[in-house]
Scaffold this motif. Structure first.
Motif, PDB file in Angstrom:
ATOM      1  N   VAL A  67      -3.157  12.096  70.867  1.00 54.53           N
ATOM      2  CA  VAL A  67      -3.282  11.629  72.615  1.00 54.53           C
ATOM      3  C   VAL A  67      -4.367  10.689  73.075  1.00 54.53           C
ATOM      4  O   VAL A  67      -5.228  10.222  72.288  1.00 54.53           O
ATOM      5  N   SER A  68      -3.990  10.079  74.724  1.00 52.94           N
ATOM      6  CA  SER A  68      -4.343   8.763  74.884  1.00 52.94           C
ATOM      7  C   SER A  68      -6.454   8.704  74.813  1.00 52.94           C
ATOM      8  O   SER A  68      -7.478   9.861  75.424  1.00 52.94           O
ATOM      9  N   ASN A  69      -7.015   7.687  75.088  1.00 51.99           N
ATOM     10  CA  ASN A  69      -8.167   8.032  74.804  1.00 51.99           C
ATOM     11  C   ASN A  69      -8.400   8.273  76.618  1.00 51.99           C
ATOM     12  O   ASN A  69      -8.189   7.459  77.682  1.00 51.99           O
ATOM     13  N   GLY A  70      -9.302   9.700  76.777  1.00 51.61           N
ATOM     14  CA  GLY A  70      -9.883   9.793  77.862  1.00 51.61           C
ATOM     15  C   GLY A  70      -8.920  11.100  78.670  1.00 51.61           C
ATOM     16  O   GLY A  70      -9.053  11.563  79.775  1.00 51.61           O
ATOM     17  N   GLY A  71      -7.445  11.615  77.114  1.00 50.47           N
ATOM     18  CA  GLY A  71      -6.564  12.476  77.580  1.00 50.47           C
ATOM     19  C   GLY A  71      -6.998  13.439  77.011  1.00 50.47           C
ATOM     20  O   GLY A  71      -9.064  13.760  76.974  1.00 50.47           O
ATOM     21  N   LEU A  72      -6.444  14.710  77.528  1.00 49.92           N
ATOM     22  CA  LEU A  72      -6.513  15.901  76.784  1.00 49.92           C
ATOM     23  C   LEU A  72      -5.907  16.680  76.362  1.00 49.92           C
ATOM     24  O   LEU A  72      -4.576  16.671  76.427  1.00 49.92           O
ATOM     25  N   PHE A  73      -6.553  17.352  75.329  1.00 49.96           N
ATOM     26  CA  PHE A  73      -5.376  19.060  74.520  1.00 49.96           C
ATOM     27  C   PHE A  73      -6.572  20.322  74.967  1.00 49.96           C
ATOM     28  O   PHE A  73      -6.876  20.645  74.903  1.00 49.96           O
ATOM     29  N   MET A  74      -4.912  21.145  75.768  1.00 45.14           N
ATOM     30  CA  MET A  74      -5.609  22.259  75.726  1.00 45.14           C
ATOM     31  C   MET A  74      -4.496  23.183  75.003  1.00 45.14           C
ATOM     32  O   MET A  74      -2.991  22.632  74.914  1.00 45.14           O
ATOM     33  N   VAL A  75      -4.925  24.463  74.975  1.00 38.57           N
ATOM     34  CA  VAL A  75      -3.970  25.480  74.829  1.00 38.57           C
ATOM     35  C   VAL A  75      -4.583  27.212  75.050  1.00 38.57           C
ATOM     36  O   VAL A  75      -5.804  27.124  75.923  1.00 38.57           O
TER      37      VAL A  75
ATOM     38  N   PHE B  26     -13.221  29.058  78.530  1.00 36.63           N
ATOM     39  CA  PHE B  26     -12.625  29.750  79.661  1.00 36.63           C
ATOM     40  C   PHE B  26     -11.842  30.730  78.576  1.00 36.63           C
ATOM     41  O   PHE B  26     -11.998  30.507  77.851  1.00 36.63           O
ATOM     42  N   ASP B  27     -11.824  31.778  79.213  1.00 38.75           N
ATOM     43  CA  ASP B  27     -11.188  32.764  78.819  1.00 38.75           C
ATOM     44  C   ASP B  27      -9.813  32.731  78.887  1.00 38.75           C
ATOM     45  O   ASP B  27      -9.256  32.331  79.277  1.00 38.75           O
ATOM     46  N   SER B  28      -9.226  32.864  77.575  1.00 37.93           N
ATOM     47  CA  SER B  28      -8.881  32.119  76.603  1.00 37.93           C
ATOM     48  C   SER B  28      -7.478  30.954  76.948  1.00 37.93           C
ATOM     49  O   SER B  28      -5.996  30.966  77.232  1.00 37.93           O
ATOM     50  N   LEU B  29      -8.006  30.083  76.904  1.00 40.63           N
ATOM     51  CA  LEU B  29      -8.211  29.178  77.440  1.00 40.63           C
ATOM     52  C   LEU B  29      -9.090  28.262  77.018  1.00 40.63           C
ATOM     53  O   LEU B  29     -10.748  28.031  77.425  1.00 40.63           O
ATOM     54  N   VAL B  30      -8.022  27.188  75.896  1.00 41.32           N
ATOM     55  CA  VAL B  30      -9.530  26.040  75.713  1.00 41.32           C
ATOM     56  C   VAL B  30      -8.608  24.294  75.772  1.00 41.32           C
ATOM     57  O   VAL B  30      -7.834  24.197  75.466  1.00 41.32           O
ATOM     58  N   ALA B  31     -10.479  23.588  76.169  1.00 38.57           N
ATOM     59  CA  ALA B  31      -9.542  22.441  76.561  1.00 38.57           C
ATOM     60  C   ALA B  31     -10.409  21.538  75.966  1.00 38.57           C
ATOM     61  O   ALA B  31     -11.432  21.627  75.624  1.00 38.57           O
ATOM     62  N   ILE B  32      -9.837  20.578  75.313  1.00 38.15           N
ATOM     63  CA  ILE B  32     -10.890  19.240  74.588  1.00 38.15           C
ATOM     64  C   ILE B  32     -10.388  17.938  74.907  1.00 38.15           C
ATOM     65  O   ILE B  32      -9.061  17.534  75.527  1.00 38.15           O
ATOM     66  N   GLU B  33     -11.703  17.314  75.494  1.00 41.85           N
ATOM     67  CA  GLU B  33     -11.688  15.653  76.049  1.00 41.85           C
ATOM     68  C   GLU B  33     -11.776  14.754  74.682  1.00 41.85           C
ATOM     69  O   GLU B  33     -12.190  14.809  74.264  1.00 41.85           O
ATOM     70  N   LYS B  34     -10.508  14.189  75.049  1.00 44.05           N
ATOM     71  CA  LYS B  34     -10.280  12.585  73.919  1.00 44.05           C
ATOM     72  C   LYS B  34     -11.287  11.477  73.720  1.00 44.05           C
ATOM     73  O   LYS B  34     -10.345  11.226  75.653  1.00 44.05           O
ATOM     74  N   ARG B  35     -12.062  11.274  74.433  1.00 39.09           N
ATOM     75  CA  ARG B  35     -12.705  10.455  74.937  1.00 39.09           C
ATOM     76  C   ARG B  35     -13.271   9.298  73.751  1.00 39.09           C
ATOM     77  O   ARG B  35     -14.337  10.348  72.518  1.00 39.09           O
TER      78      ARG B  35
ATOM     79  N   SER C  11       2.321   8.210  72.253  1.00 40.63           N
ATOM     80  CA  SER C  11       0.809   8.363  72.934  1.00 40.63           C
ATOM     81  C   SER C  11       1.758   9.387  74.297  1.00 40.63           C
ATOM     82  O   SER C  11       2.532   9.456  75.124  1.00 40.63           O
ATOM     83  N   VAL C  12       0.688  10.190  74.685  1.00 38.74           N
ATOM     84  CA  VAL C  12       0.379  11.230  74.952  1.00 38.74           C
ATOM     85  C   VAL C  12      -0.885  10.952  76.109  1.00 38.74           C
ATOM     86  O   VAL C  12      -1.435  11.216  75.300  1.00 38.74           O
ATOM     87  N   ASP C  13      -1.053  11.767  77.252  1.00 41.47           N
ATOM     88  CA  ASP C  13      -2.422  11.781  77.663  1.00 41.47           C
ATOM     89  C   ASP C  13      -2.877  12.467  77.743  1.00 41.47           C
ATOM     90  O   ASP C  13      -4.076  13.425  78.227  1.00 41.47           O
ATOM     91  N   VAL C  14      -2.055  14.012  78.521  1.00 42.50           N
ATOM     92  CA  VAL C  14      -2.292  15.474  79.030  1.00 42.50           C
ATOM     93  C   VAL C  14      -1.792  16.268  77.425  1.00 42.50           C
ATOM     94  O   VAL C  14       0.184  16.106  77.855  1.00 42.50           O
ATOM     95  N   VAL C  15      -1.772  16.887  76.914  1.00 42.71           N
ATOM     96  CA  VAL C  15      -1.135  17.963  75.800  1.00 42.71           C
ATOM     97  C   VAL C  15      -1.568  19.299  76.402  1.00 42.71           C
ATOM     98  O   VAL C  15      -2.489  19.574  76.663  1.00 42.71           O
ATOM     99  N   LEU C  16      -0.214  20.426  76.887  1.00 42.29           N
ATOM    100  CA  LEU C  16      -0.424  21.825  76.836  1.00 42.29           C
ATOM    101  C   LEU C  16       0.458  22.374  76.600  1.00 42.29           C
ATOM    102  O   LEU C  16       1.447  22.932  75.900  1.00 42.29           O
ATOM    103  N   ASP C  17      -0.627  23.283  74.584  1.00 44.89           N
ATOM    104  CA  ASP C  17       0.069  24.057  73.955  1.00 44.89           C
ATOM    105  C   ASP C  17       0.636  25.691  74.645  1.00 44.89           C
ATOM    106  O   ASP C  17      -0.795  25.988  74.983  1.00 44.89           O
TER     107      ASP C  17
END
Length: 247
Positions: A133-141, A200-209, A107-113
């Motif tokens: 990704v944990s419930n309430g976490g973030l996956f960002m690229v 955002f410009d060149s950045l995507v953040a996906i919330e998991k909940r 399990s991870v809370d925040v991923v930054l690719d």
């Protein structure tokens, strides 16, 4: 323009001997996304270690209770273990590598690719890691502009198989409640686990909940039209003549 008092920018500036590069717009975006995580115990995974400067920046920003893990294909990045970081060496485009990683880190809370930015790397990494990704976490690229670069497997808008094409598909899936067959809407992954996708410009953040089926609430009895006290997505679809079998 970076807003005054940006703690991430302070962490970036704090280490002049650290090799790290970020687009200027990222500082406001990340401070907005990650400020709620500061000072908390969390597992933060960054893909793309390079010289390790960003790992140190994240530790300064997030605080000493953060467990920070780095992944890179370059074996030289193991040197960052001397600074207290967990380092995994492997190819982010290889599902087998992620299988081994997930066996050890379930399990991870925040991923930054911030890895290689090719389409295969970004897509394989999302498919492998979003489920843990944990419930309430973030996956960002980061550097999502590579979706438009042929050198990275991208192309002009509408080019198939890009990360941004996947994001657009996830947006549709997130809204499956309103267009998918009613008896399958709650089985669509994005509909039940993604409440927001921030671009955002060149950045995507996906919330998991974990999400419940949408429901609209109403109050007050004034006016010439009466609202029902509550309406779920099924009642709304039927009121608007959306077929139960999907559109």
């Amino acid at each position: 323009m970076i807003r005054p008092g940006n703690a991430l920018l302070d962490a970036f500036i704090a280490g002049p001997d650290r090799a790290v590069q970020k687009w200027i717009d990222y500082f406001d975006a990340y401070d907005r996304l990650l400020s709620p995580w500061r000072g908390r115990a969390l597992t933060f995974l960054e893909i793309g270690v390079q010289n390790g400067g960003s790992l140190m920046m994240w530790r300064d920003y997030l605080g000493p209770d953060a467990r920070i893990i780095g992944v890179d294909v370059d074996p030289n990045c193991r040197a960052m273990t001397e600074h207290g970081f967990e380092i995994w060496i492997g190819d982010q485009a290889d599902p087998a590598f992620w299988d081994g990683f997930k066996a050890a880190v379930p399990s991870v809370d925040v991923v930054l690719d911030d890895g290689g930015h090719t389409m295969r790397q970004q897509l394989v990494t999302f498919d492998a890691l979003f489920p843990i990704v944990s419930n309430g976490g973030l996956f960002m690229v980061e550097d999502t502009h590579t979706s438009y670069f042929p050198s990275h497997g991208g192309g002009a808008p509408g080019h198939p198989g890009t990360w941004m094409a996947r994001v657009k598909d996830l947006i549709d899936q997130m809204h499956a409640w309103y267009h998918a067959p009613i008896d399958t809407a709650d089985q669509v992954m994005a509909a039940v686990t993604i409440p927001s996708i921030t671009i955002f410009d060149s950045l995507v953040a996906i919330e998991k909940r974990r999400r419940s089926p949408p429901i609209a609430l109403a109050r007050g009895d004034g006016g010439h039209q009466k609202n029902p006290p509550a309406m779920d997505y099924i009642a709304m679809r039927r009121a608007l003549r959306v077929p139960d079998g999907g559109v």
